[in-house]
Write a protein that holds these residues in place. Structure first.
Motif, PDB file in Angstrom:
ATOM      1  N   LEU A  78       4.159  -4.354  -3.009  1.00  0.00           N
ATOM      2  CA  LEU A  78       5.124  -3.311  -3.355  1.00  0.00           C
ATOM      3  C   LEU A  78       4.935  -2.090  -2.466  1.00  0.00           C
ATOM      4  CD1 LEU A  78       7.357  -2.102  -5.051  1.00  0.00           C
ATOM      5  CD2 LEU A  78       5.647  -1.506  -6.787  1.00  0.00           C
ATOM      6  N   ILE A  79       3.687  -1.689  -2.261  1.00  0.00           N
ATOM      7  CA  ILE A  79       3.414  -0.540  -1.387  1.00  0.00           C
ATOM      8  C   ILE A  79       3.898  -0.835   0.026  1.00  0.00           C
ATOM      9  CG2 ILE A  79       1.575   0.838  -0.333  1.00  0.00           C
ATOM     10  CD1 ILE A  79      -0.006   0.428  -2.979  1.00  0.00           C
ATOM     11  N   GLY A  80       3.632  -2.041   0.498  1.00  0.00           N
ATOM     12  CA  GLY A  80       4.091  -2.417   1.834  1.00  0.00           C
ATOM     13  C   GLY A  80       5.601  -2.383   1.950  1.00  0.00           C
ATOM     14  N   ALA A  81       6.302  -2.870   0.914  1.00  0.00           N
ATOM     15  CA  ALA A  81       7.767  -2.847   0.932  1.00  0.00           C
ATOM     16  C   ALA A  81       8.286  -1.411   0.959  1.00  0.00           C
ATOM     17  CB  ALA A  81       8.312  -3.594  -0.280  1.00  0.00           C
ATOM     18  N   LEU A  82       7.641  -0.524   0.200  1.00  0.00           N
ATOM     19  CA  LEU A  82       8.057   0.877   0.193  1.00  0.00           C
ATOM     20  C   LEU A  82       7.830   1.535   1.558  1.00  0.00           C
ATOM     21  CD1 LEU A  82       6.659   1.940  -3.302  1.00  0.00           C
ATOM     22  CD2 LEU A  82       9.079   1.870  -2.637  1.00  0.00           C
ATOM     23  N   ILE A  83       6.704   1.240   2.190  1.00  0.00           N
ATOM     24  CA  ILE A  83       6.437   1.801   3.510  1.00  0.00           C
ATOM     25  C   ILE A  83       7.416   1.232   4.536  1.00  0.00           C
ATOM     26  CG2 ILE A  83       4.747   1.988   5.374  1.00  0.00           C
ATOM     27  CD1 ILE A  83       4.167   3.781   3.012  1.00  0.00           C
ATOM     28  N   ALA A  84       7.831  -0.027   4.347  1.00  0.00           N
ATOM     29  CA  ALA A  84       8.850  -0.602   5.239  1.00  0.00           C
ATOM     30  C   ALA A  84      10.158   0.171   5.125  1.00  0.00           C
ATOM     31  CB  ALA A  84       9.068  -2.081   4.910  1.00  0.00           C
ATOM     32  N   VAL A  85      10.582   0.444   3.886  1.00  0.00           N
ATOM     33  CA  VAL A  85      11.808   1.223   3.682  1.00  0.00           C
ATOM     34  C   VAL A  85      11.642   2.619   4.263  1.00  0.00           C
ATOM     35  CG1 VAL A  85      13.343   2.226   1.946  1.00  0.00           C
ATOM     36  CG2 VAL A  85      12.476  -0.104   1.648  1.00  0.00           C
TER      37      VAL A  85
END
Length: 301
Positions: A78-85
């Motif tokens: 989830l953290i990785g997905a947020l940093i991607a966005v």
């Protein structure tokens, strides 16, 4: 002993300034790449996977154990997905706004962090955040020239020109603030280098998937674009590596507020490299924003 501590503090301060300069130069390099055929997903993919490779080699060399507990395994995707966005949004803002202004809007993330902490974990915002909020917002209003006085476009014309870029920068601030809150509460005990490896790998894969869905990587169409793409990868990877390896040894993590001078460095570099210039009132607004964020960081220390 005191001289040794003083030397360490000076080295830490200089390292933080260097990291801020590297990050500012990374965004200026990204704008250069965008001007010569590179799109945002390509830039994020190359930057993130390049950084993941370097950090992975560093972890192997330092023999850091790659162990995650169950909570961390759930939180990191989830953290990785947020940093991607956040990465896609911030580079999209850099592609549309003067680099320094994009970074200034993004620098509102401490306020977003306080908001997410309140919503998700019922943390009351600190008094310093409440004091800094109107000052920071006033600085942003000046820096963005929201009434179009400096540009001569008027409010409607100015927002037609900057509105999309500002929305992307605010989106980057909101997602980054959420990622910080989740990192603190769900993965705070994880080694920062390992967290960076996992995050950058996820970001690179997600951005790569977006690039493929759009027809593949958009590589530079001219030599300056290749320089921009190479430099944004090198500068970002170097900055992140310094942040998570050198600084803990120096013991100056508490002084990280000084890194918020990044927009000032970006203002200078964008003027020198890209010919981007802003009005004096916008420079004054930028200094107000940077001052408010630095004060907030130092107060928390």
């Amino acid at each position: 002993m005191s001289e040794r501590l003083s030397a360490r503090a000076a080295a830490g301060f200089a390292t933080l300034l260097l990291i801020a300069l590297l990050m500012a130069a990374n965004h200026v390099s990204a704008r250069l790449a965008f001007q010569h055929g590179v799109d945002v997903p390509t830039a994020v993919t190359v930057r993130s996977l390049g950084t993941a490779l370097v950090v992975g080699l560093l972890l192997h060399w330092q023999q850091v154990p790659l162990a995650l507990n169950a909570r961390q395994r759930k939180a990191l995707p989830l953290i990785g997905a947020l940093i991607a966005v956040q990465s896609l949004c911030l580079y999209s803002a850099v592609a549309r706004l003067p680099v320094a202004l994009a970074l200034l809007v993004f620098n509102s993330f401490p306020l977003m962090t306080a908001l997410w902490a309140r919503l998700l974990y019922q943390h009351r915002p600190q008094r310093a955040v409440l004091v800094a909020m109107p000052v920071l917002l006033l600085g942003l209003l000046l820096a963005l020239d929201v009434l179009g006085a400096a540009s001569g476009l008027g409010a409607a014309g100015q927002w037609r020109q900057i509105g999309v870029g500002v929305a992307f920068a605010l989106g980057a601030a909101a997602t980054f603030g959420l990622a910080l809150v989740l990192t603190q509460h769900e993965a705070g005990a994880l080694d920062g280098r390992l967290r960076t490896l996992a995050t950058m790998t996820i970001v690179g894969l997600l951005a790569g998937a977006v690039a493929l869905a759009r027809g593949g990587l958009a590589l530079p169409q001219a030599t300056p674009g290749w320089w921009g793409l190479a430099l944004l990868t090198l500068l970002y990877g170097t900055g992140i590596t310094l942040l998570f390896t050198v600084l803990p040894r120096l013991g100056v993590v508490g002084h990280s507020a000084i890194m918020n001078v990044e927009p000032v460095f970006a203002l200078i570099l964008a003027w020198l490299v890209l010919g981007q210039a802003v009005a004096p009132v916008q420079v004054a607004g930028a200094l107000v924003v940077v001052g408010a964020v630095v004060w907030l960081g130092l107060w928390r220390r």
